[in-house]
Design a protein around this motif. Structure first.
Motif, PDB file in Angstrom:
ATOM      1  N   ALA A 668       0.848  -1.141   0.062  1.00  0.00           N
ATOM      2  CA  ALA A 668      -0.029   0.008  -0.052  1.00  0.00           C
ATOM      3  C   ALA A 668       0.709   1.182   0.000  1.00  0.00           C
ATOM      4  N   SER A 669       2.060   0.966  -0.193  1.00  0.00           N
ATOM      5  CA  SER A 669       3.067   2.217   0.014  1.00  0.00           C
ATOM      6  C   SER A 669       4.501   1.819  -0.709  1.00  0.00           C
ATOM      7  N   ALA A 670       4.713   2.727  -1.463  1.00  0.00           N
ATOM      8  CA  ALA A 670       6.339   2.412  -2.330  1.00  0.00           C
ATOM      9  C   ALA A 670       7.372   3.185  -1.536  1.00  0.00           C
ATOM     10  N   TRP A 671       7.212   3.720  -0.347  1.00  0.00           N
ATOM     11  CA  TRP A 671       8.301   4.474   0.562  1.00  0.00           C
ATOM     12  C   TRP A 671       9.117   3.301   1.356  1.00  0.00           C
ATOM     13  N   PRO A 672      10.351   3.249   1.548  1.00  0.00           N
ATOM     14  CA  PRO A 672      11.341   4.676   1.079  1.00  0.00           C
ATOM     15  C   PRO A 672      11.908   4.288  -0.135  1.00  0.00           C
ATOM     16  N   ASP A 673      11.931   3.081  -0.564  1.00  0.00           N
ATOM     17  CA  ASP A 673      12.925   2.855  -1.789  1.00  0.00           C
ATOM     18  C   ASP A 673      12.234   2.487  -3.095  1.00  0.00           C
ATOM     19  N   GLY A 674      11.043   3.000  -3.330  1.00  0.00           N
ATOM     20  CA  GLY A 674      10.404   2.912  -4.530  1.00  0.00           C
ATOM     21  C   GLY A 674       9.464   1.818  -4.944  1.00  0.00           C
ATOM     22  N   PRO A 675       8.837   1.645  -6.046  1.00  0.00           N
ATOM     23  CA  PRO A 675       8.144   0.346  -6.339  1.00  0.00           C
ATOM     24  C   PRO A 675       9.109  -0.802  -6.631  1.00  0.00           C
ATOM     25  N   GLY A 676       8.453  -1.827  -6.281  1.00  0.00           N
ATOM     26  CA  GLY A 676       9.020  -3.182  -6.178  1.00  0.00           C
ATOM     27  C   GLY A 676       9.911  -3.411  -5.065  1.00  0.00           C
ATOM     28  N   LYS A 677      10.085  -2.756  -4.470  1.00  0.00           N
ATOM     29  CA  LYS A 677      11.072  -2.879  -3.114  1.00  0.00           C
ATOM     30  C   LYS A 677      10.075  -2.940  -1.701  1.00  0.00           C
ATOM     31  N   TYR A 678      10.468  -3.684  -0.706  1.00  0.00           N
ATOM     32  CA  TYR A 678       9.895  -3.897   0.371  1.00  0.00           C
ATOM     33  C   TYR A 678       9.670  -2.388   1.163  1.00  0.00           C
ATOM     34  N   VAL A 679       8.548  -2.545   1.690  1.00  0.00           N
ATOM     35  CA  VAL A 679       7.994  -0.974   2.495  1.00  0.00           C
ATOM     36  C   VAL A 679       8.892  -1.285   3.792  1.00  0.00           C
ATOM     37  N   ARG A 680       9.293  -0.214   4.062  1.00  0.00           N
ATOM     38  CA  ARG A 680      10.456  -0.600   5.430  1.00  0.00           C
ATOM     39  C   ARG A 680      10.182   0.483   6.389  1.00  0.00           C
ATOM     40  N   PRO A 681      10.066   0.471   7.574  1.00  0.00           N
ATOM     41  CA  PRO A 681       9.827   1.729   8.819  1.00  0.00           C
ATOM     42  C   PRO A 681      11.207   2.037   8.717  1.00  0.00           C
ATOM     43  N   ALA A 682      11.498   3.462   9.094  1.00  0.00           N
ATOM     44  CA  ALA A 682      12.897   4.176   8.780  1.00  0.00           C
ATOM     45  C   ALA A 682      12.798   5.314   9.780  1.00  0.00           C
ATOM     46  N   VAL A 683      14.062   5.826  10.080  1.00  0.00           N
ATOM     47  CA  VAL A 683      14.163   7.204  10.613  1.00  0.00           C
ATOM     48  C   VAL A 683      14.597   7.971   9.751  1.00  0.00           C
ATOM     49  N   VAL A 684      13.790   9.501   9.734  1.00  0.00           N
ATOM     50  CA  VAL A 684      14.254  10.239   8.973  1.00  0.00           C
ATOM     51  C   VAL A 684      14.564  11.499   9.381  1.00  0.00           C
ATOM     52  N   ALA A 685      15.619  12.267   8.777  1.00  0.00           N
ATOM     53  CA  ALA A 685      16.328  13.586   9.416  1.00  0.00           C
ATOM     54  C   ALA A 685      15.702  14.526   8.377  1.00  0.00           C
ATOM     55  N   ALA A 686      15.422  15.751   8.852  1.00  0.00           N
ATOM     56  CA  ALA A 686      15.197  16.987   7.906  1.00  0.00           C
ATOM     57  C   ALA A 686      15.916  18.063   8.594  1.00  0.00           C
ATOM     58  N   TRP A 687      16.168  19.138   7.458  1.00  0.00           N
ATOM     59  CA  TRP A 687      17.069  20.253   7.856  1.00  0.00           C
ATOM     60  C   TRP A 687      17.000  21.294   7.072  1.00  0.00           C
ATOM     61  N   PRO A 688      17.451  22.457   7.386  1.00  0.00           N
ATOM     62  CA  PRO A 688      17.323  23.610   6.628  1.00  0.00           C
ATOM     63  C   PRO A 688      18.506  23.596   5.513  1.00  0.00           C
ATOM     64  N   LYS A 689      18.136  23.542   4.161  1.00  0.00           N
ATOM     65  CA  LYS A 689      19.374  23.655   3.137  1.00  0.00           C
ATOM     66  C   LYS A 689      20.369  24.578   3.199  1.00  0.00           C
ATOM     67  N   ASP A 690      19.962  25.633   3.868  1.00  0.00           N
ATOM     68  CA  ASP A 690      20.996  26.984   3.786  1.00  0.00           C
ATOM     69  C   ASP A 690      21.747  26.828   4.945  1.00  0.00           C
ATOM     70  N   GLY A 691      21.646  25.708   5.578  1.00  0.00           N
ATOM     71  CA  GLY A 691      22.522  25.659   6.862  1.00  0.00           C
ATOM     72  C   GLY A 691      22.231  26.392   8.107  1.00  0.00           C
ATOM     73  N   SER A 692      21.102  27.107   8.183  1.00  0.00           N
ATOM     74  CA  SER A 692      20.652  27.789   9.236  1.00  0.00           C
ATOM     75  C   SER A 692      20.112  26.738  10.305  1.00  0.00           C
ATOM     76  N   SER A 693      19.566  26.974  11.411  1.00  0.00           N
ATOM     77  CA  SER A 693      19.019  26.498  12.419  1.00  0.00           C
ATOM     78  C   SER A 693      17.425  26.105  12.056  1.00  0.00           C
ATOM     79  N   VAL A 694      17.045  25.045  12.742  1.00  0.00           N
ATOM     80  CA  VAL A 694      15.568  24.807  12.553  1.00  0.00           C
ATOM     81  C   VAL A 694      14.858  25.864  12.787  1.00  0.00           C
ATOM     82  N   GLY A 695      13.774  26.336  12.002  1.00  0.00           N
ATOM     83  CA  GLY A 695      12.720  27.192  12.126  1.00  0.00           C
ATOM     84  C   GLY A 695      13.119  28.907  12.556  1.00  0.00           C
ATOM     85  N   ARG A 696      14.335  29.220  12.211  1.00  0.00           N
ATOM     86  CA  ARG A 696      14.673  30.441  12.152  1.00  0.00           C
ATOM     87  C   ARG A 696      14.599  31.204  10.805  1.00  0.00           C
TER      88      ARG A 696
END
Length: 696
Positions: A668-696
């Motif tokens: 029911a999902s293709a995350w995280p590796d796309g169609p044809g791969k097992y659906v796998r629980p995972a840890v994700v990190a997100a960050w500001p692309k400009d190198g600043s602090s989160v939410g600043r």
């Protein structure tokens, strides 16, 4: 203009039936375990009821109900006189809200509610998958190969369905930290091709045992981004599973209630199950709560002793064969063959991540129930206070105050001392009362005349050491059958208390109350000021302040900070902030704080038509109550374990693709590796692309 949200009403809280089946054993479709007659009161004379409480050779306490509130314990305090701090909560303050910039730490473009099969983050943010189910972390562990998976391989790989997350420092290793993740439960239909739930194999059961528990894994930061990568085969990497040896500590260790044929002394147990939220201690260890352990045990319907059957039912242990049928491969999961094994789960565990050879502990002094969380704070004199929720409809929230104070330092003696802090102290349960007349709580979420759902509360002592404060129960019974003790103490029935965390800046404590669609039904508890809505699909967040800002106080004041749901619904409340300027939020679950004191909330079972997500909300100042959505998770997934650092945000994407009818062959999902791969629980990190602090 925000688009109206369709409401999901097909399943309690918006979850799929598959999630309910594997995560909590269909708890919402069983009779509510709490049938006590507890009233929602502050100071009344409760009516004592004559149910018995008996300790027998196999260790059973009879079903229990409420006794009078005249329980007394150490340090009894007079009633609190004032409600919690009302910063930004007045009508005049609300009128001024919505102007200017969002609170520091929350200055990002909110993500719109969506049903995209991806992790969606704000504009200007990057993301990466830190680690997936099955990635090798121990020496000798093979790469993930679902067609050739073995229990031995899984025991050296990152576990399944990551939940709580924390990052601990590795000060001698530049750019590295130590990630600790819980693995709450397994979904065999999404793990094994051709899985037959009626005839699982021994190998499948043993793989599932190895996929439960916790993972400790070093991670490396990429210098130019906020991305994190695992460091395989690091010396501190570790797997803790359903078969790892643990030791019982505290006053119930060695009790007859914990003894089995494999452990006649009642002091060692194999494994940990259904680890949900947790906490990081000031002395550098990790706590984790064992939650829906009841579903792993079979043949409750064959238990003939009436007292024992009632006790099992109070903990939601019902029916015949278990969902995973582990009893076919290990007698300890059969209640007829091993009647006390079930008592050995439902505890707060403690792990020392800096010592991979140490034996993890199960702390009996913190009581046994469906633990959702355990986040400590310190009193002024250094004693540890741990807040805990019991994730069940109409169950309670608790705290524990240690007897001894934490010591500073890094010597072996100091470490041993601090590792014993949670072995001695006093266990309490919360009783709340509102300050508005009952006729102003109409079950529809209408605010009372004073403009807030608020009131006062008491911490009712249950046990301390070998002393019980609950009439008719020994201390051992209180620790092992804590739900029954809290029933007798007259605790307040809540709408599924999940994560509970104190703010490191203000000391105020926040309780995520996820939902309770049984509230107000015939024969069930009526709405009250702390739980003000009938058929509560969306949940609320309660905020309380200990009297005198003393975590050891026996009095507190409380109010509802958020009453969740669609902001266009009159039965919602966002700390007094204008409702047309907030992100819709439903079913709060895990919580954490950023460096600015903002509360971050992850959701479980969003009942508003969108995927689950992570939300930040200011807790003070002119933007108090402004909810802003930071991300959403893929199809079928739950947002877990949020962690907010200066440069990044981490979430655990749990059970992606867990939708009705899904399987390895029919994902029911293709995350995280796309169609044809097992659906796998995972840890994700997100960050500001400009190198600043989160939410600043």
């Amino acid at each position: 203009m925000r688009k109206p949200l369709p409401l999901l009403t097909s399943h309690p809280g918006g979850r799929s039936a598959m999630t309910c089946r594997y995560r909590c054993g269909d708890a919402c479709f069983h009779e509510v375990p709490n049938t006590s007659g507890n009233e929602y009161v502050g100071e009344v004379i409760a009516r004592a009821l004559s149910r018995r409480s008996v300790l027998r050779a196999g260790a059973v306490v009879g079903a229990a109900t409420a006794i009078g509130p005249g329980l007394t314990g150490p340090g009894a305090a007079p009633a609190a006189a004032a409600p919690a701090d009302t910063t930004g909560a007045t009508a005049a303050g609300a009128a001024r809200k919505g102007r200017g910039k969002p609170a520091k730490g929350l200055r990002f473009s909110p993500v719109e509610p969506n049903t995209t099969d991806a992790v969606t983050v704000p504009e200007g943010y990057g993301q990466n998958v830190v680690i997936r189910w099955g990635e090798p972390i121990l020496r000798g562990a093979p790469d993930f190969d679902p067609a050739r998976q073995t229990a031995k391989a899984q025991a050296g790989q990152f576990g399944y369905n990551n939940d709580f997350l924390t990052l601990l420092p590795l000060r001698s290793e530049r750019g590295r930290q130590l990630l600790v993740a819980n693995h709450e439960y397994t979904n065999e239909e999404l793990m094994f091709a051709g899985y037959d739930p009626k005839k699982p194999t021994r190998e499948q059961a043993e793989i599932a045992w190895a996929a439960h528990g916790l993972s400790v894994v070093a991670v490396q930061e990429e210098r130019r981004t906020g991305a994190l990568r695992p460091v395989p085969r690091h010396a501190l990497n570790r797997r803790i599973t359903a078969t790892t040896p643990f030791e019982f500590t505290g006053p119930a260790a060695g009790s007859a209630l914990l003894r089995t044929s494999a452990d006649p002394r009642g002091r060692r147990v194999l494994g940990t199950l259904n680890n949900c939220a947790g906490g990081t201690t000031p002395w550098g260890t990790v706590l984790s709560g064992e939650e829906n352990f009841n579903q792993y045990f079979a043949n409750a319907e064959k238990v003939t002793d009436a007292d024992r059957a009632a006790t099992l039912k109070r903990y939601g242990v019902v029916g015949g064969a278990s969902q995973r049928r582990w009893e076919d491969f290990d007698d300890r999961f059969d209640l007829v063959k091993e009647p006390n094994e079930v008592h050995r789960f439902g505890w707060v565990i403690e792990v020392d991540p800096y010592d991979p050879d140490s034996t993890p502990r199960k702390h009996t002094a913190l009581g046994r129930f469906k633990h959702e969380a355990a986040q400590p704070r310190l009193t002024r004199d250094g004693r540890a206070v741990v807040y805990m929720g019991d994730d069940e409809r109409f169950d309670y929230f608790y705290k524990f105050v240690s007897k001894k104070a934490m010591r500073r330092g890094t010597s072996a003696d100091v470490r041993r001392h601090n590792l014993s802090l949670l072995d001695e102290g006093t266990l309490y349960v919360a009783r709340l009362s509102g300050d508005s007349p009952r006729d102003q709580i109409d079950g529809g979420g209408t605010l009372p005349e004073d403009g807030e759902f608020d009131g006062t509360g008491r911490w009712i002592p249950l046990a301390s050491g070998d002393r019980s404060f609950v009439k008719g129960m020994t201390a051992e019974e209180v620790y092992v059958f804590t739900r029954l003790a809290a029933d007798k103490a007259g605790a307040t029935k809540m709408d599924r208390p999940e994560d509970i965390e104190p703010s490191p800046r203000t000391g105020r404590v926040y309780v995520a109350l996820t939902n309770n669609t049984d509230r107000g039904k015939d024969g069930k508890a009526a709405p009250d000021e702390a739980n003000p809505r009938n058929a509560n699909k969306h949940g609320q967040v309660l905020e309380f302040a200990e009297r005198g800002d003393d975590p050891a106080s026996l009095r507190f004041t409380w109010r509802l900070f958020l009453v969740c749901g669609d902001p266009e619904d009159p039965a919602t409340y966002f700390g007094g902030f204008p409702k047309d300027q907030v992100s819709p939020i439903s079913c709060p679950d895990n919580v954490t704080f950023d460096a600015y004191g903002n509360l971050w909330i992850s959701t479980d079972g969003n009942a508003l038509g969108s995927h689950d997500g992570l939300f930040g909300v200011a807790t003070s100042g002119p933007r108090r109550g402004e909810v802003r959505q930071f991300l959403t998770v893929p199809a079928g997934a739950e947002t877990c374990g949020p962690l907010v650092q200066e440069r990044r945000v981490l979430v655990a994407v749990q059970h992606p693709g867990e939708s009705d009818g899904a399987s390895v062959e029919n994902p029911a999902s293709a995350w995280p590796d796309g169609p044809g791969k097992y659906v796998r629980p995972a840890v994700v990190a997100a960050w500001p692309k400009d190198g600043s602090s989160v939410g600043r």
